[in-house]
Motif scaffolding. Sequence first.
Motif, short mmCIF file in Angstrom:
data_model
loop_
_atom_site.label_atom_id
_atom_site.label_comp_id
_atom_site.label_asym_id
_atom_site.label_seq_id
_atom_site.Cartn_x
_atom_site.Cartn_y
_atom_site.Cartn_z
N ARG A 37 0.84 -1.19 0.00
CA ARG A 37 0.00 0.00 0.00
C ARG A 37 0.88 1.25 0.00
NH1 ARG A 37 -2.88 -3.89 -0.90
NH2 ARG A 37 -5.05 -4.06 -0.26
N SER A 38 0.32 2.36 -0.47
CA SER A 38 1.12 3.55 -0.77
C SER A 38 1.38 4.48 0.42
CB SER A 38 0.45 4.35 -1.89
OG SER A 38 -0.86 4.76 -1.50
N SER A 39 0.74 4.23 1.56
CA SER A 39 0.95 5.11 2.72
C SER A 39 0.82 4.30 4.01
CB SER A 39 -0.06 6.26 2.73
OG SER A 39 -1.37 5.78 2.99
N ASP A 40 1.35 4.86 5.10
CA ASP A 40 1.23 4.19 6.40
C ASP A 40 -0.23 3.99 6.77
OD1 ASP A 40 3.96 4.04 6.70
OD2 ASP A 40 4.11 5.82 7.98
N MET A 41 -1.08 4.97 6.48
CA MET A 41 -2.49 4.86 6.83
C MET A 41 -3.15 3.71 6.09
SD MET A 41 -5.60 7.62 6.48
CE MET A 41 -5.73 7.36 4.70
N LEU A 42 -2.88 3.62 4.77
CA LEU A 42 -3.48 2.54 3.98
C LEU A 42 -2.93 1.18 4.39
CD1 LEU A 42 -3.56 4.17 0.43
CD2 LEU A 42 -5.47 3.84 2.02
N ARG A 43 -1.63 1.12 4.70
CA ARG A 43 -1.04 -0.14 5.16
C ARG A 43 -1.67 -0.56 6.48
NH1 ARG A 43 3.55 2.11 2.49
NH2 ARG A 43 4.12 3.39 4.29
N GLY A 44 -1.79 0.40 7.42
CA GLY A 44 -2.35 0.07 8.72
C GLY A 44 -3.82 -0.28 8.67
N ALA A 45 -4.58 0.39 7.77
CA ALA A 45 -6.01 0.10 7.64
C ALA A 45 -6.21 -1.31 7.08
CB ALA A 45 -6.67 1.13 6.73
#
Length: 235
Positions: A62-70
């Motif tokens: 995923r392209s961002s920490d938020m998307l990875r964590g979600a």
Amino acid sequence: MQRSGDDGLGRLLHTVHAADRGNLPAVALWHITVAPLTGVQMDEAVRRGWLTRSERLVAERRSSDMLRGAFGSRRVLRRLAASVVLRCAPEVVEIASWCPRCGIADHGRPWITNTAGRRLSMSTSSSGDTVVIAIGARSIGIDIESEHRVADPALVAAARRLDGWDEVALACPSDSTPLMEWTAFEAIAKTTGHGLTAGQWRIAEALAQHRLEWFTDRHGWVTCVAAAAPAAPIL
């Protein structure tokens, strides 16, 4: 020494057990608001067996920490929910999927089993930080959307041109809102295993075998569940 990821995962586990689950015959439903996991928490989830190494690698793409964590949160939540239904430890839950279009097993309609071989259908959806999960003995699909989804008339017009949309719209109540139709289409499409590319005949067949139920939360977001009728095939 307590690992730094433990607290967040513990809260997730408590959230799943304490969540107000809706009731449909033979269907367990969760509606949960959850924060993204950190990288440390996802690594801890892998160590516990709540997240597979493959899922961890997918999260990293995923392209961002938020998307990875979600992504990590959603995958852990569905395993915890499955463990509640199967009455077993999360680490022994097997979640499998298969995409009929490309033949790859890391996405597509999921199902769950435990070590005793009990098999159940699962469907998940998310919007923002809200995750909904449905688990049942028969075919099931779920979708949640906010009003933002239907705020763009051009997007709604494009959606209504999808093959099978008219069949779903006819199956909805006469006073249905565009958001109800949208969630119904996505929920029923998920039951086919083909998603939005299911096509008219698969959608029509799925509608004949499933019933539609809608729920609206306190934020006005709409969830639709497409649950197989008792006479429909068991997965």
